[in-house]
Design a protein around this motif. Structure first.
Motif, PDB file in Angstrom:
ATOM      1  N   LEU A   9       0.833  -1.204   0.000  1.00  0.00           N
ATOM      2  CA  LEU A   9       0.000   0.000   0.000  1.00  0.00           C
ATOM      3  C   LEU A   9       0.865   1.250   0.000  1.00  0.00           C
ATOM      4  CD1 LEU A   9      -2.832   1.287   0.275  1.00  0.00           C
ATOM      5  CD2 LEU A   9      -2.649   0.919   2.754  1.00  0.00           C
ATOM      6  N   ASP A  10       0.693   2.073  -1.013  1.00  0.00           N
ATOM      7  CA  ASP A  10       1.374   3.367  -1.086  1.00  0.00           C
ATOM      8  C   ASP A  10       0.757   4.311  -0.061  1.00  0.00           C
ATOM      9  OD1 ASP A  10       2.987   5.429  -1.960  1.00  0.00           O
ATOM     10  OD2 ASP A  10       1.717   5.945  -3.665  1.00  0.00           O
ATOM     11  N   VAL A  11       1.591   5.179   0.525  1.00  0.00           N
ATOM     12  CA  VAL A  11       1.079   6.121   1.519  1.00  0.00           C
ATOM     13  C   VAL A  11       0.351   7.278   0.850  1.00  0.00           C
ATOM     14  CG1 VAL A  11       1.722   7.780   3.307  1.00  0.00           C
ATOM     15  CG2 VAL A  11       2.798   5.521   3.258  1.00  0.00           C
ATOM     16  N   HIS A  12       0.947   7.844  -0.180  1.00  0.00           N
ATOM     17  CA  HIS A  12       0.397   9.060  -0.798  1.00  0.00           C
ATOM     18  C   HIS A  12      -0.413   8.727  -2.046  1.00  0.00           C
ATOM     19  CE1 HIS A  12       2.466  11.739   1.918  1.00  0.00           C
ATOM     20  NE2 HIS A  12       3.572  11.070   1.711  1.00  0.00           N
ATOM     21  N   MET A  13      -1.730   8.907  -1.941  1.00  0.00           N
ATOM     22  CA  MET A  13      -2.633   8.680  -3.076  1.00  0.00           C
ATOM     23  C   MET A  13      -3.742   9.720  -3.022  1.00  0.00           C
ATOM     24  SD  MET A  13      -3.062   4.506  -3.157  1.00  0.00           S
ATOM     25  CE  MET A  13      -3.835   4.465  -1.540  1.00  0.00           C
ATOM     26  N   PRO A  14      -4.310  10.078  -4.174  1.00  0.00           N
ATOM     27  CA  PRO A  14      -5.426  11.030  -4.178  1.00  0.00           C
ATOM     28  C   PRO A  14      -6.714  10.376  -3.696  1.00  0.00           C
ATOM     29  CG  PRO A  14      -4.986  10.250  -6.392  1.00  0.00           C
ATOM     30  CD  PRO A  14      -3.905   9.674  -5.520  1.00  0.00           C
ATOM     31  N   ASP A  15      -7.685  11.200  -3.370  1.00  0.00           N
ATOM     32  CA  ASP A  15      -9.032  10.780  -2.955  1.00  0.00           C
ATOM     33  C   ASP A  15      -9.029  10.086  -1.590  1.00  0.00           C
ATOM     34  OD1 ASP A  15     -10.095  11.772  -5.376  1.00  0.00           O
ATOM     35  OD2 ASP A  15      -9.629   9.886  -6.384  1.00  0.00           O
ATOM     36  N   MET A  16      -8.397   8.937  -1.485  1.00  0.00           N
ATOM     37  CA  MET A  16      -8.281   8.232  -0.212  1.00  0.00           C
ATOM     38  C   MET A  16      -6.807   7.881  -0.013  1.00  0.00           C
ATOM     39  SD  MET A  16      -9.829   4.531   1.025  1.00  0.00           S
ATOM     40  CE  MET A  16     -11.553   4.959   0.724  1.00  0.00           C
ATOM     41  N   ASP A  17      -6.128   8.559   0.926  1.00  0.00           N
ATOM     42  CA  ASP A  17      -4.699   8.313   1.083  1.00  0.00           C
ATOM     43  C   ASP A  17      -4.450   6.942   1.709  1.00  0.00           C
ATOM     44  OD1 ASP A  17      -4.914   8.476   3.884  1.00  0.00           O
ATOM     45  OD2 ASP A  17      -4.224  10.541   3.974  1.00  0.00           O
ATOM     46  N   GLY A  18      -3.163   6.559   1.739  1.00  0.00           N
ATOM     47  CA  GLY A  18      -2.813   5.230   2.205  1.00  0.00           C
ATOM     48  C   GLY A  18      -3.212   4.965   3.642  1.00  0.00           C
ATOM     49  N   LEU A  19      -3.106   5.967   4.508  1.00  0.00           N
ATOM     50  CA  LEU A  19      -3.467   5.761   5.908  1.00  0.00           C
ATOM     51  C   LEU A  19      -4.973   5.553   6.062  1.00  0.00           C
ATOM     52  CD1 LEU A  19      -1.152   8.321   7.749  1.00  0.00           C
ATOM     53  CD2 LEU A  19      -0.858   5.854   7.521  1.00  0.00           C
ATOM     54  N   GLU A  20      -5.752   6.312   5.323  1.00  0.00           N
ATOM     55  CA  GLU A  20      -7.202   6.131   5.392  1.00  0.00           C
ATOM     56  C   GLU A  20      -7.600   4.770   4.825  1.00  0.00           C
ATOM     57  OE1 GLU A  20     -11.363   8.362   4.046  1.00  0.00           O
ATOM     58  OE2 GLU A  20      -9.427   9.369   3.773  1.00  0.00           O
ATOM     59  N   CYS A  21      -6.925   4.380   3.731  1.00  0.00           N
ATOM     60  CA  CYS A  21      -7.199   3.065   3.148  1.00  0.00           C
ATOM     61  C   CYS A  21      -6.815   1.955   4.126  1.00  0.00           C
ATOM     62  CB  CYS A  21      -6.424   2.922   1.844  1.00  0.00           C
ATOM     63  SG  CYS A  21      -6.735   1.370   0.976  1.00  0.00           S
ATOM     64  N   LEU A  22      -5.651   2.085   4.756  1.00  0.00           N
ATOM     65  CA  LEU A  22      -5.228   1.102   5.754  1.00  0.00           C
ATOM     66  C   LEU A  22      -6.233   1.013   6.891  1.00  0.00           C
ATOM     67  CD1 LEU A  22      -3.108  -0.782   7.073  1.00  0.00           C
ATOM     68  CD2 LEU A  22      -2.048   1.284   8.026  1.00  0.00           C
ATOM     69  N   ASP A  23      -6.708   2.163   7.335  1.00  0.00           N
ATOM     70  CA  ASP A  23      -7.711   2.216   8.399  1.00  0.00           C
ATOM     71  C   ASP A  23      -8.939   1.383   8.014  1.00  0.00           C
ATOM     72  OD1 ASP A  23      -8.357   3.141  10.913  1.00  0.00           O
ATOM     73  OD2 ASP A  23      -9.146   5.052  10.226  1.00  0.00           O
ATOM     74  N   ARG A  24      -9.400   1.561   6.780  1.00  0.00           N
ATOM     75  CA  ARG A  24     -10.564   0.813   6.299  1.00  0.00           C
ATOM     76  C   ARG A  24     -10.263  -0.683   6.239  1.00  0.00           C
ATOM     77  NH1 ARG A  24     -14.150   3.722   2.793  1.00  0.00           N
ATOM     78  NH2 ARG A  24     -15.063   1.682   2.338  1.00  0.00           N
ATOM     79  N   ILE A  25      -9.080  -1.034   5.712  1.00  0.00           N
ATOM     80  CA  ILE A  25      -8.707  -2.450   5.602  1.00  0.00           C
ATOM     81  C   ILE A  25      -8.731  -3.126   6.965  1.00  0.00           C
ATOM     82  CG2 ILE A  25      -6.777  -4.025   5.110  1.00  0.00           C
ATOM     83  CD1 ILE A  25      -5.981  -2.093   2.830  1.00  0.00           C
ATOM     84  N   MET A  26      -8.112  -2.478   7.964  1.00  0.00           N
ATOM     85  CA  MET A  26      -7.963  -3.122   9.268  1.00  0.00           C
ATOM     86  C   MET A  26      -9.286  -3.214  10.021  1.00  0.00           C
ATOM     87  SD  MET A  26      -4.954  -3.989   8.925  1.00  0.00           S
ATOM     88  CE  MET A  26      -4.861  -4.905  10.456  1.00  0.00           C
ATOM     89  N   VAL A  27     -10.261  -2.395   9.636  1.00  0.00           N
ATOM     90  CA  VAL A  27     -11.582  -2.462  10.265  1.00  0.00           C
ATOM     91  C   VAL A  27     -12.503  -3.411   9.499  1.00  0.00           C
ATOM     92  CG1 VAL A  27     -13.650  -1.148  10.856  1.00  0.00           C
ATOM     93  CG2 VAL A  27     -11.384  -0.172  11.297  1.00  0.00           C
ATOM     94  N   GLU A  28     -12.506  -3.303   8.170  1.00  0.00           N
ATOM     95  CA  GLU A  28     -13.473  -4.061   7.382  1.00  0.00           C
ATOM     96  C   GLU A  28     -13.051  -5.509   7.123  1.00  0.00           C
ATOM     97  OE1 GLU A  28     -14.993  -2.067   3.920  1.00  0.00           O
ATOM     98  OE2 GLU A  28     -14.728  -0.088   4.840  1.00  0.00           O
ATOM     99  N   ARG A  29     -11.755  -5.719   6.864  1.00  0.00           N
ATOM    100  CA  ARG A  29     -11.270  -7.084   6.637  1.00  0.00           C
ATOM    101  C   ARG A  29      -9.777  -7.116   6.964  1.00  0.00           C
ATOM    102  NH1 ARG A  29      -8.926 -10.439   2.857  1.00  0.00           N
ATOM    103  NH2 ARG A  29      -9.754 -12.562   2.846  1.00  0.00           N
ATOM    104  N   PRO A  30      -9.423  -7.258   8.252  1.00  0.00           N
ATOM    105  CA  PRO A  30      -8.009  -7.184   8.656  1.00  0.00           C
ATOM    106  C   PRO A  30      -7.130  -8.119   7.841  1.00  0.00           C
ATOM    107  CG  PRO A  30      -9.416  -7.214  10.588  1.00  0.00           C
ATOM    108  CD  PRO A  30     -10.318  -7.489   9.412  1.00  0.00           C
ATOM    109  N   THR A  31      -6.100  -7.530   7.213  1.00  0.00           N
ATOM    110  CA  THR A  31      -5.220  -8.231   6.281  1.00  0.00           C
ATOM    111  C   THR A  31      -3.799  -7.717   6.481  1.00  0.00           C
ATOM    112  OG1 THR A  31      -7.042  -8.326   4.673  1.00  0.00           O
ATOM    113  CG2 THR A  31      -4.809  -8.685   3.811  1.00  0.00           C
ATOM    114  N   PRO A  32      -2.784  -8.579   6.401  1.00  0.00           N
ATOM    115  CA  PRO A  32      -1.408  -8.078   6.506  1.00  0.00           C
ATOM    116  C   PRO A  32      -1.098  -7.055   5.410  1.00  0.00           C
ATOM    117  CG  PRO A  32      -1.453 -10.462   6.755  1.00  0.00           C
ATOM    118  CD  PRO A  32      -2.822 -10.053   6.299  1.00  0.00           C
ATOM    119  N   VAL A  33      -0.547  -5.919   5.816  1.00  0.00           N
ATOM    120  CA  VAL A  33      -0.252  -4.830   4.886  1.00  0.00           C
ATOM    121  C   VAL A  33       1.208  -4.420   5.023  1.00  0.00           C
ATOM    122  CG1 VAL A  33      -0.737  -2.422   4.281  1.00  0.00           C
ATOM    123  CG2 VAL A  33      -2.619  -3.951   4.925  1.00  0.00           C
TER     124      VAL A  33
END
Length: 367
Positions: free
Chosen positions: A52-76
């Motif tokens: 997962l890249d940290v810097h992305m438009p619309d939804m940055d990497g930290l926000e995306c990681l936040d969603r991943i770890m809440v919705e379907r925890p997966t090694p990142v």
């Protein structure tokens, strides 16, 4: 085949990463160009590991990681810039649940990425084997199911707790005298250090020295972050530092952390890394140096989550000589390589889950 999801907004970076993992073999790969696509693939593709890249438009990497770890925890594994800002973001990612990170090339990407390919493959394969606890972000997952709507990214990020008071208390009698706690860790270490160091009081009577495998540009940010919420005073070792009670010392990345004496006082110092050693700061070299200046019974070695076996040889020797050793238990270690190697070598006096290590340390020094 390991299902791998690559998330990066750069078409060039996506292509280079696809080439690396395709050539490596053993991966079924999908790619997403932003966080929104990543979340959709998270549920449809069900990856076993994500880069997962940290810097992305619309939804940055930290926000995306936040969603991943809440919705379907997966090694990142985060792909992060090797800068001061990148270090802070990466450590926040570790706190949110990322397993590991690798520095993004800062020069010509197509040339430099080849030099990182072996390490990147190793980190991703190790992360795919990591155990994500069922308790990871449990409260947030319960809130998500109750509300029936996706989380709001940054709103779910946990703020650091307030730093406890450092008002010193009289030291217990049994803990008097010179001693040292040595902690070694690697993959998953920043989050593990959060737990252990936060459990030690301001008047902890022995200095704590930490070898966390990490690049030089990240260890200063790690020390500052830990200092903000631990009762201990936490500093990075960039020059000779006198070892004081109530302090924790983080070894500088890409160097080795050694113990020595200056007059009657113990000191920690950063030394050039030995190229024959694979990981730095080297836990084995740190323990070996400490045993030259302190009696074994005045040393406590702690080996926590991390791939490989760094620290196991010298901590087993420390235990054999009469020192104290603690290995993180398999059920809490993201990667049980380092502590598992200590246990296999018969060098672990105590095998403790992560949340019990601080309590064991307090008990051993007489608190």
């Amino acid at each position: 085949m390991t299902r791998l999801l690559i998330v990066d907004d750069s078409p060039l970076m996506r292509r280079l990463l696809l080439d690396i993992f395709t050539k490596a073999g053993g991966f079924e790969i999908k790619a997403a160009k932003n966080g929104v696509e990543a979340i959709e693939l998270l549920h449809r593709f069900k990856p076993e590991v994500v880069t997962l890249d940290v810097h992305m438009p619309d939804m940055d990497g930290l926000e995306c990681l936040d969603r991943i770890m809440v919705e379907r925890p997966t090694p990142v594994v985060m792909i992060s810039a090797l800068t001061a800002e990148g270090a802070d973001e990466t450590l926040e990612a570790m706190a949110l649940g990322a397993i590991d990170f690798i520095g993004k090339p800062h020069g010509p990407i197509s040339i430099e990425i080849e030099g990182l390919a072996e390490l990147l493959i190793e980190k991703v394969r190790s992360a795919a084997q990591a155990k994500i606890s069922r308790a990871t972000r449990l409260a947030d997952r319960v809130r998500l199911r109750s509300a029936g709507t996706p989380p709001k990214g940054k709103a779910l990020r946990s703020a650091l707790p307030a730093k406890p008071s450092r008002t010193a208390k009289p030291l217990p009698g049994r803990s008097s005298g010179e001693g040292l706690v040595i902690i070694g860790t690697s993959t998953g270490g920043p989050a593990a250090l959060d737990v252990v160091l936060a459990g030690l009081p301001a008047d902890f009577p022995w200095p704590v020295v930490v070898a966390q495998h990490m690049p030089r540009s990240f260890t200063g940010a790690l020390a500052r972050r830990l200092d903000r919420f631990c009762a201990l005073t936490v500093v990075e070792v960039v020059k000779s530092e006198p070892l004081l009670p109530g302090h924790a010392y983080i070894g500088r990345g890409d160097a080795d952390l050694l113990i020595s004496r200056r007059g009657a006082s113990l000191i920690a110092l950063a030394a050039p890394s030995k190229p024959e050693l694979h990981w730095h700061p080297s836990v084995d070299r740190l323990v070996e140096s400490a045993m030259q200046f302190l009696a074994p019974e005045r040393l406590i070695g702690v080996l926590m989550t991390g791939m490989g076996n760094d620290g196991a040889r010298e901590m087993a020797e420390l235990a054999h000589r009469g020192g104290h050793t603690i290995a993180e238990a398999e059920e809490t270690a993201l990667i049980w390589g380092m502590p598992g190697a200590l246990v296999t070598a018969g060098g672990a006096d105590h095998i403790e889950p992560l949340d019990a290590i601080a309590g064991r340390l307090n008990s051993l020094v007489g608190r």
